[in-house]
Design a protein around this motif. Structure first.
Motif, mmCIF file in Angstrom:
data_model
loop_
_atom_site.group_PDB
_atom_site.id
_atom_site.type_symbol
_atom_site.label_atom_id
_atom_site.label_comp_id
_atom_site.label_asym_id
_atom_site.label_seq_id
_atom_site.Cartn_x
_atom_site.Cartn_y
_atom_site.Cartn_z
ATOM 1 N N LEU A 120 0.834 -1.198 0.000
ATOM 2 C CA LEU A 120 0.000 0.000 0.000
ATOM 3 C C LEU A 120 0.868 1.247 0.000
ATOM 4 O O LEU A 120 1.798 1.371 0.804
ATOM 5 N N GLU A 121 0.551 2.154 -0.883
ATOM 6 C CA GLU A 121 1.269 3.422 -0.911
ATOM 7 C C GLU A 121 0.978 4.202 0.372
ATOM 8 O O GLU A 121 -0.162 4.278 0.825
ATOM 9 N N GLY A 122 2.017 4.736 0.973
ATOM 10 C CA GLY A 122 1.849 5.473 2.218
ATOM 11 C C GLY A 122 1.985 4.626 3.454
ATOM 12 O O GLY A 122 1.882 5.135 4.570
ATOM 13 N N VAL A 123 2.214 3.318 3.297
ATOM 14 C CA VAL A 123 2.400 2.405 4.431
ATOM 15 C C VAL A 123 3.843 1.907 4.425
ATOM 16 O O VAL A 123 4.384 1.533 3.377
ATOM 17 N N ARG A 124 4.448 1.892 5.587
ATOM 18 C CA ARG A 124 5.796 1.335 5.729
ATOM 19 C C ARG A 124 5.650 -0.160 6.041
ATOM 20 O O ARG A 124 5.217 -0.543 7.129
ATOM 21 N N HIS A 125 5.977 -1.022 5.085
ATOM 22 C CA HIS A 125 5.819 -2.467 5.244
ATOM 23 C C HIS A 125 7.138 -3.083 5.718
ATOM 24 O O HIS A 125 8.153 -3.006 5.022
ATOM 25 N N LEU A 126 7.123 -3.705 6.895
ATOM 26 C CA LEU A 126 8.339 -4.294 7.456
ATOM 27 C C LEU A 126 8.397 -5.812 7.298
ATOM 28 O O LEU A 126 9.473 -6.401 7.400
ATOM 29 N N ASN A 127 7.250 -6.455 7.096
ATOM 30 C CA ASN A 127 7.205 -7.881 6.754
ATOM 31 C C ASN A 127 7.962 -8.775 7.736
ATOM 32 O O ASN A 127 8.840 -9.552 7.350
ATOM 33 N N LEU A 128 7.614 -8.672 9.012
ATOM 34 C CA LEU A 128 8.239 -9.539 10.017
ATOM 35 C C LEU A 128 7.695 -10.960 9.978
ATOM 36 O O LEU A 128 8.257 -11.863 10.600
ATOM 37 N N GLY A 129 6.615 -11.155 9.276
ATOM 38 C CA GLY A 129 5.981 -12.469 9.159
ATOM 39 C C GLY A 129 4.533 -12.263 8.787
ATOM 40 O O GLY A 129 4.010 -11.151 8.854
ATOM 41 N N ALA A 130 3.868 -13.350 8.394
ATOM 42 C CA ALA A 130 2.445 -13.268 8.046
ATOM 43 C C ALA A 130 1.606 -13.329 9.322
ATOM 44 O O ALA A 130 0.821 -14.242 9.550
ATOM 45 N N GLY A 131 1.813 -12.341 10.170
ATOM 46 C CA GLY A 131 1.200 -12.356 11.490
ATOM 47 C C GLY A 131 2.022 -13.202 12.441
ATOM 48 O O GLY A 131 2.981 -13.880 12.047
ATOM 49 N N THR A 132 1.666 -13.153 13.708
ATOM 50 C CA THR A 132 2.354 -13.968 14.710
ATOM 51 C C THR A 132 1.832 -15.404 14.680
ATOM 52 O O THR A 132 0.808 -15.700 14.044
ATOM 53 N N ALA A 133 2.520 -16.295 15.382
ATOM 54 C CA ALA A 133 2.031 -17.665 15.566
ATOM 55 C C ALA A 133 0.916 -17.660 16.606
ATOM 56 O O ALA A 133 0.694 -16.667 17.310
ATOM 57 N N ASN A 134 0.211 -18.757 16.701
ATOM 58 C CA ASN A 134 -0.923 -18.894 17.625
ATOM 59 C C ASN A 134 -0.411 -19.058 19.045
ATOM 60 O O ASN A 134 0.105 -20.113 19.414
ATOM 61 N N LEU A 135 -0.555 -18.035 19.864
ATOM 62 C CA LEU A 135 -0.013 -18.042 21.222
ATOM 63 C C LEU A 135 -0.658 -19.097 22.125
ATOM 64 O O LEU A 135 -0.118 -19.427 23.184
ATOM 65 N N ALA A 136 -1.807 -19.626 21.728
ATOM 66 C CA ALA A 136 -2.445 -20.684 22.513
ATOM 67 C C ALA A 136 -1.771 -22.026 22.300
ATOM 68 O O ALA A 136 -2.039 -22.979 23.055
ATOM 69 N N ARG A 137 -0.896 -22.102 21.291
ATOM 70 C CA ARG A 137 -0.271 -23.391 20.952
ATOM 71 C C ARG A 137 1.249 -23.341 20.876
ATOM 72 O O ARG A 137 1.917 -24.376 20.970
ATOM 73 N N THR A 138 1.815 -22.142 20.728
ATOM 74 C CA THR A 138 3.269 -21.982 20.656
ATOM 75 C C THR A 138 3.610 -20.530 20.949
ATOM 76 O O THR A 138 2.713 -19.713 21.179
ATOM 77 N N ALA A 139 4.898 -20.215 20.978
ATOM 78 C CA ALA A 139 5.297 -18.820 21.201
ATOM 79 C C ALA A 139 4.843 -17.952 20.033
ATOM 80 O O ALA A 139 4.971 -18.330 18.865
ATOM 81 N N ALA A 140 4.305 -16.771 20.346
ATOM 82 C CA ALA A 140 3.780 -15.885 19.304
ATOM 83 C C ALA A 140 4.874 -15.413 18.360
ATOM 84 O O ALA A 140 4.661 -15.304 17.145
ATOM 85 N N MET A 141 6.054 -15.118 18.894
ATOM 86 C CA MET A 141 7.151 -14.574 18.082
ATOM 87 C C MET A 141 8.438 -15.335 18.329
ATOM 88 O O MET A 141 8.666 -15.860 19.430
ATOM 89 N N THR A 142 9.280 -15.373 17.321
ATOM 90 C CA THR A 142 10.648 -15.840 17.518
ATOM 91 C C THR A 142 11.434 -14.720 18.196
ATOM 92 O O THR A 142 11.017 -13.549 18.173
ATOM 93 N N PRO A 143 12.582 -15.023 18.786
ATOM 94 C CA PRO A 143 13.399 -13.955 19.363
ATOM 95 C C PRO A 143 13.748 -12.864 18.350
ATOM 96 O O PRO A 143 13.715 -11.674 18.666
ATOM 97 N N ALA A 144 14.039 -13.263 17.113
ATOM 98 C CA ALA A 144 14.395 -12.270 16.092
ATOM 99 C C ALA A 144 13.210 -11.382 15.743
ATOM 100 O O ALA A 144 13.366 -10.162 15.553
ATOM 101 N N GLN A 145 12.016 -11.963 15.654
ATOM 102 C CA GLN A 145 10.828 -11.161 15.367
ATOM 103 C C GLN A 145 10.527 -10.175 16.488
ATOM 104 O O GLN A 145 10.200 -9.008 16.241
ATOM 105 N N CYS A 146 10.653 -10.627 17.720
ATOM 106 C CA CYS A 146 10.385 -9.757 18.864
ATOM 107 C C CYS A 146 11.374 -8.597 18.894
ATOM 108 O O CYS A 146 10.991 -7.445 19.100
#
Length: 347
Positions: A120-146
């Motif tokens: 999207l024009e006007g948005v700064r896209h950082l692309n850390l992932g396609a959303g976080t992982a499911n926190l009910a089943r695993t860690a939401a973020m990797t250390p690098a993502q956090c």
């Protein structure tokens, strides 16, 4: 992970505080008659290191990210809304877009990682992932993502300071993020989901019960006590970015105006990571979300407004800006007793 967030926060300027207090005692009104407006002016003087603070220039950043926990059915809205709202922000149609425009403030929109691939024009896209992982089943973020999300918040604040901002507002967008905020708050406060979980964007009673069960599952899975571990396992990209932003504000010496439940949960995490960060936080409002009151209480945060808001997205913080500006204007522009040739009360 880098420990930049543990570096010292800037000290408040006590000399400026005392000068502002002395000025308040000389203004043509009974001392204390303007209540919290006087307190706010003095707090801002200490933050800005000047007797007469000013808040003409703002920096507002919206951090957006999707959440894997949405697959558990914790939101009344589909995940596609996150990306659709990013488009709405830059087109000027979101509530915060309207408020920022009326405040004369630039609005930075940052996509940290959404399920939909966006350009999207006007948005700064950082692309850390396609959303976080499911926190009910695993860690939401990797250390690098956090780490990257924390740094994204810091970098946004630094850009704002470079443009001359005197106040920072962090905003958020992410379907499912009241679940994330409630999970974080429960872990940081050692509270039960029954105490803190609410309807978010409109769940019914059954939906709220299910949301509590999902958070209970996540808390049992992630039995950690360190704030950074809690953030990584239970947080979201945008929540980590807000946390990093608040820490950067405190280190650089710029006040941050904290919005609603999600932002306040991020602020609590920031204060747990670096307690001196608290001196640089102002709290805009008390939202209708049940957990917000508990998090505010833990931070000794006294909100400026209480309007029953539950939109999030930085809207409550933007609404509170005119109040802060008026506090500064009254403090800086009222005449003193001497200037107005008005008799003060006898000493």
């Amino acid at each position: 992970m880098s420990d930049w967030y543990e570096q010292p926060c800037k000290a408040l300027d006590d000399a400026a505080r005392q000068q502002a207090l002395a000025r308040q005692r000389q203004l043509t009104k009974p001392y204390g008659a303007l209540g919290r407006l006087e307190v706010l002016a003095v707090e801002l003087a200490a933050m800005q290191g000047r007797e007469k603070p000013s808040l003409e220039r703002l920096a507002i950043s919206v951090f957006a990210g999707d959440h894997g926990v949405v697959e558990e059915g914790v939101s009344a809205y589909p995940q596609s809304v996150t990306g659709e709202m990013l488009r709405n922000f830059v087109r000027g149609g979101a509530a915060l877009s309207v408020l920022a425009r009326h405040l004369g403030a630039p609005l930075e929109v940052i996509d940290l990682g959404t399920v939909q691939s966006l350009a999207l024009e006007g948005v700064r896209h950082l692309n850390l992932g396609a959303g976080t992982a499911n926190l009910a089943r695993t860690a939401a973020m990797t250390p690098a993502q956090c780490e990257a999300a924390l740094a994204a918040g810091r970098d946004s604040v630094l850009r704002g300071i470079e443009s001359g901002a005197q106040l920072f507002i962090g905003a958020e967008m992410g379907i499912g993020n009241t679940t994330v905020a409630a999970a974080l708050a429960c872990a940081l406060l050692e509270a039960s989901p029954a105490e803190l979980v609410g309807p978010g964007t409109g769940l019914d009673d059954q939906g709220v019960r299910h949301k509590r069960e999902v958070i209970e599952q996540a808390l049992a899975l992630h039995a950690v006590s360190e704030p950074l571990d809690i953030l990584r396992r239970l947080g979201g990209f945008e929540v980590a970015a807000l946390c990093g932003a608040y820490l950067a504000c405190a280190q650089a010496g710029i006040p941050a105006l904290v919005d609603g439940f999600i932002c306040t949960a991020a602020a609590l995490c920031a204060v747990r990571l670096n307690p001196d960060c608290r001196d640089w936080l102002l709290f805009a409002h008390r939202s209708a979300e049940p957990g917000h009151r508990a998090v505010l209480q833990a931070l000794a945060g006294e909100p400026l407004l209480d309007l029953g808001l539950r939109l999030g997205e930085g809207s409550g913080a933007a609404l509170a800006v005119p109040l802060l500006r008026q506090a500064c204007a009254l403090h800086g522009e009222m005449a003193t007793f001497a200037e107005a040739a008005v008799s003060d009360r006898p000493a």
